[in-house]
Design a protein around this motif. Sequence first.
Motif, PDB file in Angstrom:
ATOM      1  N   ASN A  91       0.840  -1.189   0.000  1.00  0.00           N
ATOM      2  CA  ASN A  91       0.000   0.000   0.000  1.00  0.00           C
ATOM      3  C   ASN A  91       0.878   1.243   0.000  1.00  0.00           C
ATOM      4  N   LEU A  92       0.485   2.257  -0.765  1.00  0.00           N
ATOM      5  CA  LEU A  92       1.228   3.515  -0.808  1.00  0.00           C
ATOM      6  C   LEU A  92       0.505   4.568   0.013  1.00  0.00           C
ATOM      7  N   ASN A  93       1.240   5.220   0.902  1.00  0.00           N
ATOM      8  CA  ASN A  93       0.692   6.272   1.750  1.00  0.00           C
ATOM      9  C   ASN A  93       0.658   7.591   0.977  1.00  0.00           C
ATOM     10  N   VAL A  94      -0.571   8.085   0.734  1.00  0.00           N
ATOM     11  CA  VAL A  94      -0.770   9.388   0.111  1.00  0.00           C
ATOM     12  C   VAL A  94      -1.679  10.204   1.035  1.00  0.00           C
ATOM     13  N   GLY A  95      -1.493  10.017   2.358  1.00  0.00           N
ATOM     14  CA  GLY A  95      -2.405  10.664   3.281  1.00  0.00           C
ATOM     15  C   GLY A  95      -1.789  11.267   4.526  1.00  0.00           C
ATOM     16  N   CYS A  96      -0.567  10.859   4.891  1.00  0.00           N
ATOM     17  CA  CYS A  96       0.019  11.352   6.143  1.00  0.00           C
ATOM     18  C   CYS A  96       0.433  12.819   5.984  1.00  0.00           C
ATOM     19  N   PRO A  97      -0.008  13.702   6.927  1.00  0.00           N
ATOM     20  CA  PRO A  97       0.256  15.130   6.772  1.00  0.00           C
ATOM     21  C   PRO A  97       1.429  15.685   7.571  1.00  0.00           C
ATOM     22  N   SER A  98       2.252  14.837   8.184  1.00  0.00           N
ATOM     23  CA  SER A  98       3.284  15.357   9.081  1.00  0.00           C
ATOM     24  C   SER A  98       4.362  16.124   8.308  1.00  0.00           C
ATOM     25  N   ASP A  99       5.012  17.068   9.002  1.00  0.00           N
ATOM     26  CA  ASP A  99       6.075  17.855   8.379  1.00  0.00           C
ATOM     27  C   ASP A  99       7.212  16.967   7.893  1.00  0.00           C
ATOM     28  N   ASP A 141      -5.112  21.258   1.530  1.00  0.00           N
ATOM     29  CA  ASP A 141      -5.108  22.721   1.532  1.00  0.00           C
ATOM     30  C   ASP A 141      -6.229  23.311   0.674  1.00  0.00           C
ATOM     31  N   ASP A 142      -5.873  24.053  -0.368  1.00  0.00           N
ATOM     32  CA  ASP A 142      -6.879  24.774  -1.148  1.00  0.00           C
ATOM     33  C   ASP A 142      -7.361  23.992  -2.365  1.00  0.00           C
ATOM     34  N   GLN A 143      -7.038  22.715  -2.452  1.00  0.00           N
ATOM     35  CA  GLN A 143      -7.514  21.924  -3.582  1.00  0.00           C
ATOM     36  C   GLN A 143      -9.029  21.779  -3.552  1.00  0.00           C
ATOM     37  N   ASP A 144      -9.619  21.630  -4.729  1.00  0.00           N
ATOM     38  CA  ASP A 144     -11.011  21.237  -4.836  1.00  0.00           C
ATOM     39  C   ASP A 144     -11.052  19.734  -4.602  1.00  0.00           C
ATOM     40  N   MET A 170     -10.041  16.411   4.004  1.00  0.00           N
ATOM     41  CA  MET A 170      -8.897  17.143   3.475  1.00  0.00           C
ATOM     42  C   MET A 170      -7.765  17.050   4.500  1.00  0.00           C
ATOM     43  N   ALA A 171      -6.559  17.272   4.049  1.00  0.00           N
ATOM     44  CA  ALA A 171      -5.427  17.461   4.963  1.00  0.00           C
ATOM     45  C   ALA A 171      -4.946  18.887   4.790  1.00  0.00           C
ATOM     46  N   TRP A 172      -4.807  19.593   5.900  1.00  0.00           N
ATOM     47  CA  TRP A 172      -4.313  20.960   5.857  1.00  0.00           C
ATOM     48  C   TRP A 172      -2.842  20.922   6.255  1.00  0.00           C
ATOM     49  N   LEU A 173      -1.986  21.077   5.265  1.00  0.00           N
ATOM     50  CA  LEU A 173      -0.557  20.890   5.479  1.00  0.00           C
ATOM     51  C   LEU A 173       0.093  22.067   6.188  1.00  0.00           C
ATOM     52  N   GLN A 174      -0.574  23.206   6.177  1.00  0.00           N
ATOM     53  CA  GLN A 174      -0.063  24.375   6.882  1.00  0.00           C
ATOM     54  C   GLN A 174      -1.065  24.766   7.967  1.00  0.00           C
ATOM     55  N   GLY A 175      -0.586  24.894   9.198  1.00  0.00           N
ATOM     56  CA  GLY A 175      -1.439  25.413  10.262  1.00  0.00           C
ATOM     57  C   GLY A 175      -2.071  24.381  11.157  1.00  0.00           C
ATOM     58  N   PRO A 178      -0.415  16.983  12.726  1.00  0.00           N
ATOM     59  CA  PRO A 178      -0.972  15.697  12.288  1.00  0.00           C
ATOM     60  C   PRO A 178      -2.159  15.260  13.143  1.00  0.00           C
ATOM     61  N   LYS A 179      -2.086  15.501  14.460  1.00  0.00           N
ATOM     62  CA  LYS A 179      -3.200  15.122  15.331  1.00  0.00           C
ATOM     63  C   LYS A 179      -4.450  15.919  14.968  1.00  0.00           C
ATOM     64  N   GLU A 180      -4.300  17.232  14.775  1.00  0.00           N
ATOM     65  CA  GLU A 180      -5.450  18.057  14.408  1.00  0.00           C
ATOM     66  C   GLU A 180      -6.010  17.659  13.053  1.00  0.00           C
ATOM     67  N   ASN A 181      -5.146  17.193  12.163  1.00  0.00           N
ATOM     68  CA  ASN A 181      -5.598  16.772  10.838  1.00  0.00           C
ATOM     69  C   ASN A 181      -6.464  15.519  10.874  1.00  0.00           C
ATOM     70  N   ARG A 182      -6.479  14.842  12.021  1.00  0.00           N
ATOM     71  CA  ARG A 182      -7.359  13.684  12.162  1.00  0.00           C
ATOM     72  C   ARG A 182      -8.755  14.077  12.641  1.00  0.00           C
TER      73      ARG A 182
END
Length: 339
Positions: A91-99, A141-144, A170-175, A178-182
Amino acid sequence: MRKNQGKIFSVAPMMDWTDRHCRMLHRQLSARALLYTEMLTTGAILHGDRERLLAFDDREHPVALQLGGSEPAELAAAARIGEAEGYDEINLNVGCPSDRVQSGRFGACLMREPELVAEGMAAILAAVKVPATVKCRIGVDDQDPEASLFTLVDLCAQAGVRRFIVHARMAWLQGLSPKENRDVPPLDYPLVWRLKRERPDLVIDINGGIADLDAAEAQLGQVDGVMLGRAAYHTPAILGEIDARFFGEGAPVGEAEAIERYRPYMARQLEGGTHLAAMTRHMLGLFHGRPGARAWRRILTVEGVKPGAGLEVVDRALAAMSGVEEQRLARGLEAGEAA
């Protein structure tokens, strides 16, 4: 005929949580659940301690290896190693938002590079015979989200991917951490349901915010599978109901039965030098909501970390659970007599 034949239940890959000891505990609760490793980077697999990183018990099957990476040749090489080690899926991870993940050009930031993801998946599919899948967000982020999700899925499907696990946020990569993104970005289940309706030939699993098996069952009316994350980790006893409730296989597995099944594994690991706490830390939520759960957690947490701690610690914690239950029943009988 089983009422959910063909449906998929899985436990999400979770960093620092779904290690081999956690997966082995979960397997005692469900034979059906598809289990995932923590995300492992291609660099770690290709250049690190491969034996330590990829080792797992044969009784964990079915178990999938989740990769983090973006360079197609490295993804192919790591996938080939994973298949050789015996994993049932790559499986490929295309979801983790960590720095840290973003700096390595993998995880959720790849939602912005769907062509690269598709190229990487094509390389993996050419390298292995086991299924290769994608776990993604609906956008960043700002993607549709509609455009980002459908574009990623369509390009990967053209490359040969047939199954996608979609975290419906969505994942918000700025601001956001990772915990908040869940939790903070709102869930958009209807978009994932629509993806399944409009791409009926693809297998679509849904992930994100699914707190119990009632919610999971409701999702199965819309998609092909459900991936449980924190609910499975913090309240693992719910996994003991999956096989019986959704697949008509056997009776539910209770907490005590799961522990009894897990004991031989723990004993072998202790003999091999594994610390008890490495295993019992995954058991803390096993009796969540039950009388004595606090005593169970306290004993495992305090006693389990001591040098030389063994299975007697688990036995003491179980005895404490039983003692609290007996006291509760006794108080109930006394109240009944007084009435």
